[in-house]
Design an enzyme around this catalytic site. Structure first.
Site, PDB file in Angstrom:
ATOM      1  N   GLU A  72       0.814  -1.218   0.000  1.00 41.14           N
ATOM      2  CA  GLU A  72       0.000   0.000   0.000  1.00 41.14           C
ATOM      3  C   GLU A  72       0.852   1.275   0.000  1.00 41.14           C
ATOM      4  O   GLU A  72       0.339   2.364   0.257  1.00 41.14           O
ATOM      5  CB  GLU A  72      -0.967   0.017   1.196  1.00 41.14           C
ATOM      6  N   HIS A 154     -13.011  -2.708   2.143  1.00 38.17           N
ATOM      7  CA  HIS A 154     -11.586  -2.897   2.405  1.00 38.17           C
ATOM      8  C   HIS A 154     -11.227  -2.692   3.884  1.00 38.17           C
ATOM      9  O   HIS A 154     -10.900  -3.660   4.569  1.00 38.17           O
ATOM     10  CB  HIS A 154     -10.814  -1.947   1.478  1.00 38.17           C
TER      11      HIS A 154
HETATM   12 ZN   LIG Z   1      -5.624  -3.018   3.184  1.00 37.04          ZN
END
Ligand SMILES: [Zn+2]
Length: 207
Positions: A72, A154
């Site tokens: 991420e 998410h």
């Molecule tokens: Zn995540």
């Protein structure tokens, strides 16, 4: 405390308080020079040590040899580029808050700590694939002047002018979600009146 140690400390804390499991979620912290310390990709929290924490520049390029930075990273670096005031980020898939994200439902202000530490109701950023800078862009729009938002289907993104504040916002987001779900079993949860939210926010909230 240097930023790698700060990232390690908060990573251990989100693991021990069950905001994350295995290697899901990620933590980062920026120092005054602009260098970012971030959790590595694919290392379980219980095995994490300070040498595993990766340092990257504002574009996500590692500044030394070692682990691969979190998948991420594009979301974290986008937030840091667009928001010079943000110095810490915590991303979790904590259970109750993630349930709200799957229901695509914002978390209302029913507890004073949500107003004091998040800054208001917790909005949902529309779905974007994990690992993209687009996820960071929609999250920024949802955050506005808040310290946390939900990422649709998410999890949670929490930010702060310190990593400690981002952690607190992530923890309170989960507590608020859980209390709402529990209160819904008992009856109809009541929101705090808007003027009370404003009062608490004015008194206690800082980014
Ligand atoms: Zn995540």
């Amino acid at each position: 405390m240097d930023t790698r140690t700060q990232v390690l400390t908060i990573s251990k804390r989100i693991y021990s308080t069950r905001l994350v499991i295995a290697s899901l979620g990620n933590v980062s912290c920026r120092d005054a020079s602009g260098m970012i310390a971030i959790t590595p990709s694919g290392v379980d929290y219980e095995e994490l040590s300070v040498k595993d924490i990766v340092t990257i520049d504002i574009d996500g390029t590692p500044t030394q040899k070692g682990r691969i930075p979190s998948s991420e990273t594009p979301m974290h670096t986008l937030v840091y580029r667009e928001r010079p005031d943000i110095m810490g980020i915590v991303h979790t898939h904590s259970l109750s808050a993630s349930a709200f994200s799957v229901a695509n439902q914002e978390i209302p202000v029913e507890m004073v700590e949500v107003a004091a530490h998040v800054g208001g109701s917790i909005h949902v950023a529309p779905y974007r694939p994990p690992g993209t800078k687009e996820l960071g862009e929609v999250a920024l729009n949802a955050l506005k002047t808040r310290r946390a938002c939900l990422l649709q289907n998410h999890g949670v993104l929490a930010v702060g002018t310190t990593l400690e504040k981002a952690y607190k916002a992530a923890a309170i987001t989960e507590i608020a979600a859980r209390i709402h779900i529990l209160a819904s079993v008992l009856g109809r949860p009541g929101e705090l009146p808007e003027d009370e939210v404003k009062k608490v926010r004015d008194l206690y909230f800082t980014l």
